[in-house]
Design an enzyme around this catalytic site. Sequence first.
Site, PDB file in Angstrom:
ATOM      1  N   ASN A  18       0.870  -1.175   0.000  1.00 23.24           N
ATOM      2  CA  ASN A  18       0.000   0.000   0.000  1.00 23.24           C
ATOM      3  C   ASN A  18       0.910   1.229   0.000  1.00 23.24           C
ATOM      4  OD1 ASN A  18      -1.762   2.059   0.534  1.00 23.24           O
ATOM      5  ND2 ASN A  18      -2.747   1.077   2.286  1.00 23.24           N
ATOM      6  N   LYS A  25       3.234   0.807   3.163  1.00 20.58           N
ATOM      7  CA  LYS A  25       2.848  -0.199   4.156  1.00 20.58           C
ATOM      8  C   LYS A  25       2.854  -1.553   3.469  1.00 20.58           C
ATOM      9  CE  LYS A  25      -0.555   2.676   6.377  1.00 20.58           C
ATOM     10  NZ  LYS A  25      -1.968   2.863   6.465  1.00 20.58           N
ATOM     11  N   ARG A 102      -2.524  -2.049  -3.568  1.00 18.16           N
ATOM     12  CA  ARG A 102      -3.702  -1.202  -3.409  1.00 18.16           C
ATOM     13  C   ARG A 102      -3.545  -0.040  -4.393  1.00 18.16           C
ATOM     14  NH1 ARG A 102      -4.751   3.556   0.697  1.00 18.16           N
ATOM     15  NH2 ARG A 102      -6.937   3.903   0.239  1.00 18.16           N
ATOM     16  N   HIS A 191     -12.455   3.521  -0.368  1.00 20.96           N
ATOM     17  CA  HIS A 191     -12.517   2.522   0.715  1.00 20.96           C
ATOM     18  C   HIS A 191     -13.269   1.276   0.257  1.00 20.96           C
ATOM     19  CE1 HIS A 191     -12.457   6.003   3.891  1.00 20.96           C
ATOM     20  NE2 HIS A 191     -11.220   5.557   3.706  1.00 20.96           N
ATOM     21  N   ARG A 252     -11.050  16.325   6.999  1.00 19.50           N
ATOM     22  CA  ARG A 252     -11.814  16.753   5.808  1.00 19.50           C
ATOM     23  C   ARG A 252     -13.230  17.140   6.194  1.00 19.50           C
ATOM     24  NH1 ARG A 252     -10.495  11.396   3.095  1.00 19.50           N
ATOM     25  NH2 ARG A 252      -8.271  11.546   2.667  1.00 19.50           N
ATOM     26  N   ASP A 293      -8.359  13.225  16.611  1.00 21.97           N
ATOM     27  CA  ASP A 293      -8.413  11.879  17.172  1.00 21.97           C
ATOM     28  C   ASP A 293      -9.638  11.758  18.082  1.00 21.97           C
ATOM     29  OD1 ASP A 293      -8.029   9.540  18.776  1.00 21.97           O
ATOM     30  OD2 ASP A 293      -5.914   9.573  18.172  1.00 21.97           O
ATOM     31  N   MET A 294     -10.519  10.812  17.758  1.00 23.10           N
ATOM     32  CA  MET A 294     -11.779  10.686  18.487  1.00 23.10           C
ATOM     33  C   MET A 294     -11.564  10.377  19.970  1.00 23.10           C
ATOM     34  SD  MET A 294     -14.919  11.189  18.179  1.00 23.10           S
ATOM     35  CE  MET A 294     -15.478  11.229  16.485  1.00 23.10           C
ATOM     36  N   GLY A 341     -11.021   2.599  12.641  1.00 20.75           N
ATOM     37  CA  GLY A 341     -10.575   3.077  13.959  1.00 20.75           C
ATOM     38  C   GLY A 341     -11.676   3.600  14.868  1.00 20.75           C
ATOM     39  N   GLY A 343     -15.115   3.512  14.226  1.00 21.48           N
ATOM     40  CA  GLY A 343     -16.258   2.593  14.219  1.00 21.48           C
ATOM     41  C   GLY A 343     -16.032   1.371  15.097  1.00 21.48           C
ATOM     42  N   GLU A 402      -8.323  -4.683   5.311  1.00 22.61           N
ATOM     43  CA  GLU A 402      -8.125  -4.394   3.884  1.00 22.61           C
ATOM     44  C   GLU A 402      -6.977  -5.216   3.303  1.00 22.61           C
ATOM     45  OE1 GLU A 402      -8.608  -0.194   5.243  1.00 22.61           O
ATOM     46  OE2 GLU A 402      -9.069   0.153   3.144  1.00 22.61           O
TER      47      GLU A 402
HETATM   48  P1  ADP Z   1      -6.905   5.338   8.763  1.00 21.18           P
HETATM   49  O1  ADP Z   1      -8.028   6.003   8.063  1.00 21.18           O
HETATM   50  O2  ADP Z   1      -5.704   6.179   8.895  1.00 21.18           O
HETATM   51  O3  ADP Z   1      -6.641   3.900   8.322  1.00 21.18           O
HETATM   52  P2  ADP Z   1      -7.932   4.149  11.222  1.00 21.18           P
HETATM   53  O4  ADP Z   1      -9.022   3.314  10.659  1.00 21.18           O
HETATM   54  O5  ADP Z   1      -6.789   3.456  11.849  1.00 21.18           O
HETATM   55  O6  ADP Z   1      -7.423   5.256  10.238  1.00 21.18           O
HETATM   56  O7  ADP Z   1      -8.595   5.133  12.312  1.00 21.18           O
HETATM   57  C1  ADP Z   1      -7.817   6.061  12.992  1.00 21.18           C
HETATM   58  C2  ADP Z   1      -8.707   6.848  13.926  1.00 21.18           C
HETATM   59  O8  ADP Z   1      -9.417   5.949  14.787  1.00 21.18           O
HETATM   60  C3  ADP Z   1      -7.929   7.737  14.890  1.00 21.18           C
HETATM   61  O9  ADP Z   1      -7.651   8.991  14.332  1.00 21.18           O
HETATM   62  C4  ADP Z   1      -8.886   7.867  16.047  1.00 21.18           C
HETATM   63  O10 ADP Z   1      -9.741   8.978  15.820  1.00 21.18           O
HETATM   64  C5  ADP Z   1      -9.733   6.624  15.990  1.00 21.18           C
HETATM   65  N1  ADP Z   1      -9.509   5.717  17.107  1.00 21.18           N
HETATM   66  C6  ADP Z   1      -8.552   4.783  17.261  1.00 21.18           C
HETATM   67  N2  ADP Z   1      -8.675   4.167  18.462  1.00 21.18           N
HETATM   68  C7  ADP Z   1      -9.747   4.714  19.072  1.00 21.18           C
HETATM   69  C8  ADP Z   1     -10.393   4.517  20.332  1.00 21.18           C
HETATM   70  N3  ADP Z   1      -9.973   3.611  21.199  1.00 21.18           N
HETATM   71  N4  ADP Z   1     -11.478   5.288  20.614  1.00 21.18           N
HETATM   72  C9  ADP Z   1     -11.921   6.208  19.735  1.00 21.18           C
HETATM   73  N5  ADP Z   1     -11.357   6.433  18.539  1.00 21.18           N
HETATM   74  C10 ADP Z   1     -10.279   5.716  18.212  1.00 21.18           C
END
Ligand code: ADP
Length: 419
Positions: A18, A25, A102, A191, A252, A293-294, A341, A343, A402
Amino acid sequence: MTAAAPAPTRATRVLVLNSGSSSLKYQLLDMTDDSRLAAGLVERIGERQSRLTHSPLASDGDRRERVAPFPDHEAALKAVAAELDADGLGLDSPALAAIGHRVVHGGQRFTRPTLIDDTVLAEIERLVPLAPLHNPANLAGITTARALNPGLPQVAVFDTAFHTTMPEHAARYAIDAATADAHRVRRYGFHGTSHAYVSRKTAELLGEDPAGVNVIVLHLGNGASASAVAAGRCVETSMGVTPLEGLVMGTRSGDIDPAVVFHLVRVAGMSVDEVDELLNKRSGLRGLCGDNDMREISRRSEEGDEAARLAFDVYVHRLKKYIGSYYAVLGRVDAVAFTAGVGENSAPVRAAAIAGLETLGLSVDPVRNEASGRADSPAGGAARLISPADARVAVAVVPTDEELEIAQQTYAVISRTSA
Ligand code: ADP
């Protein structure tokens, strides 16, 4: 009578690559049991200090790190090949069946994973104007891998392919048709590998054939997109000609009145590039509250931080609008699946997005939802239901993979072509 078994072959491994604009990656998988033999990442390609992190998963070896200047993808991939070689897993190993790449944009041309030859390379090149940051990096990964082992089959797996089944009325923007056609302006979606994998896994979780179920998939990572999948085929997705459309994302904006762009150019005196940067890098959660970051946003809003609370609410409101509109598009929904991440990990986002949708048959069991939000949850990385046992529509957490999907699609292509 049973179907003929596939031709026996010793080559059962697939290397998944990727290539991002400044990163690479990779994962090496064995398709006999889908196990990971190695994985790693090269970051900051093109900078003075690139970093390669390599995990030899097949052995008990320690993670290795190398800091060195890798000027381009060629240098990075050569360093990755050397690391794999040191573990006896090099690119010239007879056990390696293929490399799966990818590729972000396949346009309307690529509707399925495709064995790469010169014509396919030229077609991916032709799509560069639609994905100017991504496709060139993907192409660099492909050309370097071909040079390192010219005899090894290489397969392109496109982020857009799963969405090519969208009906024309979902893919079309309501703009002048000739202009749209001349410049290939339409909704492609991204995606796709994740949406394909998660919708299929959701059907498995329900014990159903994918052809028998309708699923709304919510891929919520740093980038975020929703899709409506009817009987295994994508009928609608939230990203458009680029990954900027749709849900609120880490940085975004997602959906926005396009006239905001004219306003910022004409009234605020911003250049088109500045607006591009604003909407892609300084918007979304980060634009609203400074964090993307959530985990951090949830922590701050629990402490009463108003900006973080608003960012969370805007994010969830958009998500809920999409669930409702995709429900209407599908007519009948069997499951809503959360992945990536946010979800997979954020119980508060899942609870808030589904809250109030009981009349649509949607609800979340708080205990199941909280339990599956913890990293130490006994459910681990498995797909699991978070809706109550008697729910009319299943709500599920379905971890995406993925790399596995790319490896499986790649292996299927070469198994077909060598059969
Ligand atoms: P990418 O789109 O870079 O592949 P990921 O699917 O790994 O991203 O998602 C990354 C995001 O997931 C992080 O920016 C963060 O917001 C969120 N995240 C990761 N771990 C947690 C957690 N334990 N609780 C809430 N949000 C999380």
